[in-house]
Design a protein around this motif. Sequence first.
Motif, mmCIF file in Angstrom:
data_model
loop_
_atom_site.group_PDB
_atom_site.id
_atom_site.type_symbol
_atom_site.label_atom_id
_atom_site.label_comp_id
_atom_site.label_asym_id
_atom_site.label_seq_id
_atom_site.Cartn_x
_atom_site.Cartn_y
_atom_site.Cartn_z
ATOM 1 N N VAL A 41 0.879 -1.333 -0.098
ATOM 2 C CA VAL A 41 -0.227 -0.051 -0.060
ATOM 3 C C VAL A 41 0.922 1.292 -0.063
ATOM 4 N N PHE A 42 1.810 1.257 0.978
ATOM 5 C CA PHE A 42 2.844 2.438 0.831
ATOM 6 C C PHE A 42 3.702 2.474 -0.403
ATOM 7 N N GLU A 43 3.907 1.461 -0.957
ATOM 8 C CA GLU A 43 4.619 1.353 -2.047
ATOM 9 C C GLU A 43 3.755 2.148 -3.262
ATOM 10 N N LEU A 44 2.765 1.709 -3.217
ATOM 11 C CA LEU A 44 1.759 2.326 -4.280
ATOM 12 C C LEU A 44 1.544 3.719 -4.267
ATOM 13 N N TYR A 45 1.046 4.063 -2.746
ATOM 14 C CA TYR A 45 1.039 5.383 -2.603
ATOM 15 C C TYR A 45 2.231 6.355 -3.074
ATOM 16 N N GLY A 46 3.294 5.730 -2.555
ATOM 17 C CA GLY A 46 4.617 6.632 -2.829
ATOM 18 C C GLY A 46 4.885 6.699 -4.404
ATOM 19 N N LYS A 47 4.753 5.443 -5.134
ATOM 20 C CA LYS A 47 4.976 5.622 -6.693
ATOM 21 C C LYS A 47 3.810 6.586 -7.306
ATOM 22 N N ALA A 48 2.534 6.553 -6.590
ATOM 23 C CA ALA A 48 1.486 7.760 -7.137
ATOM 24 C C ALA A 48 1.820 9.022 -6.845
ATOM 25 N N LEU A 49 2.531 9.209 -5.644
ATOM 26 C CA LEU A 49 2.802 10.517 -5.288
ATOM 27 C C LEU A 49 4.282 11.012 -5.756
ATOM 28 N N GLY A 50 5.180 10.285 -6.020
ATOM 29 C CA GLY A 50 6.549 10.059 -6.712
ATOM 30 C C GLY A 50 7.410 10.456 -5.328
ATOM 31 N N ILE A 51 7.287 9.967 -4.189
ATOM 32 C CA ILE A 51 7.851 10.149 -3.304
ATOM 33 C C ILE A 51 8.188 8.894 -2.598
ATOM 34 N N ASP A 52 9.392 8.867 -1.582
ATOM 35 C CA ASP A 52 9.538 7.613 -0.911
ATOM 36 C C ASP A 52 8.567 6.955 0.106
ATOM 37 N N PRO A 53 8.354 6.006 -0.193
ATOM 38 C CA PRO A 53 7.112 5.378 0.785
ATOM 39 C C PRO A 53 7.484 5.647 2.198
#
Length: 103
Positions: A41-53
Amino acid sequence: MRWLLALWGLPLALFWSWYFLSYYDYNFGYIMLSRQVHDLVFELYGKALGIDPKLLPGMIAKALVLDSFILAGIIAFRRRRAIQDWFRARRRLASHMRPSLNA
């Protein structure tokens, strides 16, 4: 007012409960509470936002504090007369309890 606090607090309680249970992998047999889902979940959110999870939980906590101050400000503004009356009564009581310097 109770509805506002319930609608604000319930999602936060659910999110942070999920976060800490999945972070420490207390899954109780549910896949949603596993560490693998947490990381995904945090990897997907991180990729969507373009930041480190790894930065996301801190950012969410900061947003929670900001939202809490905004909500407290709205509540205080709506109840400003009651707060002013309470503050005046408290000052009045404190001034009567203060010893006089002339005595």
